[in-house]
Design a protein around this motif. Structure first.
Motif, short mmCIF file in Angstrom:
data_model
loop_
_atom_site.label_atom_id
_atom_site.label_comp_id
_atom_site.label_asym_id
_atom_site.label_seq_id
_atom_site.Cartn_x
_atom_site.Cartn_y
_atom_site.Cartn_z
N ARG A 58 37.89 46.30 17.03
CA ARG A 58 37.90 46.89 18.38
C ARG A 58 38.88 46.09 19.22
O ARG A 58 38.84 44.87 19.26
N ALA A 59 39.77 46.81 19.92
CA ALA A 59 40.79 46.14 20.72
C ALA A 59 41.26 47.04 21.85
O ALA A 59 41.14 48.28 21.77
N ILE A 60 41.79 46.43 22.89
CA ILE A 60 42.45 47.14 23.97
C ILE A 60 43.73 46.38 24.29
O ILE A 60 43.88 45.20 23.93
N ALA A 61 44.66 47.02 24.98
CA ALA A 61 45.87 46.36 25.47
C ALA A 61 45.73 46.12 26.97
O ALA A 61 45.25 47.00 27.70
N VAL A 62 46.11 44.94 27.43
CA VAL A 62 46.10 44.62 28.86
C VAL A 62 47.44 43.98 29.21
O VAL A 62 47.97 43.17 28.46
N GLY A 63 47.99 44.37 30.36
CA GLY A 63 49.31 43.87 30.76
C GLY A 63 49.24 42.88 31.90
O GLY A 63 48.21 42.74 32.56
N GLU A 71 47.85 39.55 38.74
CA GLU A 71 47.98 40.38 37.54
C GLU A 71 47.08 39.87 36.42
O GLU A 71 46.48 40.67 35.68
N MET A 72 46.96 38.56 36.29
CA MET A 72 46.10 38.03 35.23
C MET A 72 44.63 38.19 35.58
O MET A 72 43.80 38.43 34.69
N ALA A 73 44.29 38.11 36.85
CA ALA A 73 42.90 38.40 37.24
C ALA A 73 42.55 39.83 36.86
O ALA A 73 41.45 40.10 36.37
N ALA A 74 43.50 40.75 37.04
CA ALA A 74 43.27 42.14 36.67
C ALA A 74 43.12 42.29 35.16
O ALA A 74 42.28 43.07 34.68
N ALA A 75 43.91 41.54 34.39
CA ALA A 75 43.80 41.60 32.92
C ALA A 75 42.44 41.09 32.46
O ALA A 75 41.82 41.65 31.55
N PHE A 76 41.97 40.01 33.08
CA PHE A 76 40.63 39.50 32.76
C PHE A 76 39.56 40.52 33.16
O PHE A 76 38.59 40.72 32.43
N ASP A 77 39.75 41.16 34.33
CA ASP A 77 38.81 42.19 34.77
C ASP A 77 38.71 43.32 33.74
O ASP A 77 37.61 43.77 33.39
N GLN A 78 39.88 43.79 33.28
CA GLN A 78 39.89 44.88 32.30
C GLN A 78 39.14 44.50 31.03
O GLN A 78 38.42 45.31 30.45
N THR A 79 39.35 43.26 30.59
CA THR A 79 38.68 42.79 29.37
C THR A 79 37.18 42.76 29.55
O THR A 79 36.41 43.23 28.69
N GLU A 80 36.74 42.24 30.67
CA GLU A 80 35.29 42.17 30.94
C GLU A 80 34.69 43.57 31.08
O GLU A 80 33.57 43.83 30.60
N GLN A 81 35.41 44.46 31.71
CA GLN A 81 34.91 45.82 31.90
C GLN A 81 34.80 46.56 30.56
O GLN A 81 33.86 47.34 30.35
#
Length: 246
Positions: A58-63, A71-81
Motif C-alpha cells: 500500500r502506497a501513496i505519492a506526496v509532493g 509544503e512538508m507539513a502538508a505532505a505529513f498531513d496527507q500521509t496521516e490522513q
C-alpha cells in the motif's frame, strides 16, 4: 479516507528514484504502508507507488519541497490522513554538486545546502512532532566525510550538518522510544553518483572496498529497513554502509 491498520507507516522523502525508491519498496515488502515523496517528478513517484501496489503493498505519492515547512507539513498531513499516523520517516532527498572549494560556485553551495541542510532540518522537525512513539527517523549522510575525496568539500560539509542534527535529535527525543540515526553510504551505483564520472574513475571506486564492487540502492535500503524495523537498540548513530571502504 483514513485507513485503519496496525501496520507501520513510513514517509520516504526523495522516494521517486534511486536509493529512495529502493527504500520505499523495501519498507513496503516489510509490510509498511509507504508515502512516496517527490519534489518535482510526480510521474516517477506514481511509478514507484504502482510497483509497490503491484507487489501487494500500500502506497501513496506526496509532493513538496523538503526545505519548505508548509509544503512538508502538508505532505505529513496527507500521509496521516491516508494511513492514520506515521511511524517511520526516511529522509533520502538530497543534492550533490561537486567541485574544488577554491572555485566552487556559491550559488550551487546555497542550493545544495538548502536541500541537504535546511531540507533535513525541516523534515526532521516535522518527524519529531509527528512520529508515533516506537518509531524511527533515518537521515542520510555520506561516507565521503571520512574518505575526504577532493571535490567533495561542499557536499561533505552539508552532510556534516546532517550528522550533527541526527545525533542531537536522538538525545532530544529521550523518553519517546523513537530512534534517530543516519545512514552514510559509500560509492553507490545511482545516477546521482555516477553522473560526471568516467569509466576509469568508476572502476577504481568499485575496487576500493574489500568486497570489490560499488554498492547498490538495495544494499542501502536493507540497512534502512533494519533501522526502521528491528534495529531498536541502535540509536544516535551514523552507520557507514560502504562495503568496508573505511
Amino acid at each position: 479516507m483514513t485507513e485503519t491498520t496496525h501496520a507501520r507507516v513510513a514517509l520516504v522523502t526523495g522516494g521517486s528514484g534511486g536509493i529512495g525508491r529502493a527504500v520505499a519498496e523495501c519498507l513496503a515488502q516489510d509490510g509498511q504502508r509507504v508515502a512516496v515523496h517527490y519534489a518535482g517528478n510526480q510521474t516517477r513517484a506514481e511509478e514507484t507507488v504502482q510497483a509497490i501496489e503491484a507487489a501487494g503493498g500500500r502506497a501513496i505519492a506526496v509532493g513538496g519541497d523538503v526545505a519548505d515547512e508548509n509544503e512538508m507539513a502538508a505532505a505529513f498531513d496527507q500521509t496521516e490522513q491516508a494511513f492514520g499516523g506515521i511511524d517511520v520517516v526516511v529522509n533520502t532527498a538530497g543534492l550533490m554538486v561537486l567541485g574544488p572549494l577554491a572555485t566552487f560556485d556559491l550559488d550551487d553551495l546555497d542550493r545544495m545546502h538548502r536541500t541537504n541542510i535546511r531540507g533535513t532540518f525541516v523534515v526532521s522537525q516535522q518527524a519529531a512532532r509527528r512520529v508515533r512513539n516506537g518509531g524511527a527517523i533515518v537521515n542520510f549522510s555520506t561516507s565521503v566525510s571520512k574518505l575526504q575525496f577532493p571535490g567533495y568539500a561542499a557536499y561533505a560539509a552539508s552532510k556534516g550538518a546532517v550528522n550533527a542534527m541526527t545525533l542531537i535529535l536522538a538525545r532530544e527525543l529521550r523518553g519517546r522510544d523513537i530512534t534517530v540515526n543516519a545512514v552514510a553510504p559509500g560509492p553507490t551505483a545511482t545516477k546521482l553518483f555516477l553522473d560526471g564520472k568516467d569509466q576509469a574513475d568508476i572502476d577504481n571506486l568499485a575496487k576500493a572496498p574489500p568486497l570489490e564492487r560499488l554498492g547498490t540502492p538495495d544494499d542501502i535500503a536493507e540497512v534502512v529497513a533494519f533501522l526502521a524495523g528491528p534495529g531498536r537498540w541502535v540509536n544516535g548513530q551514523i552507520l557507514y554502509a560502504n562495503g568496508g571502504i573505511i
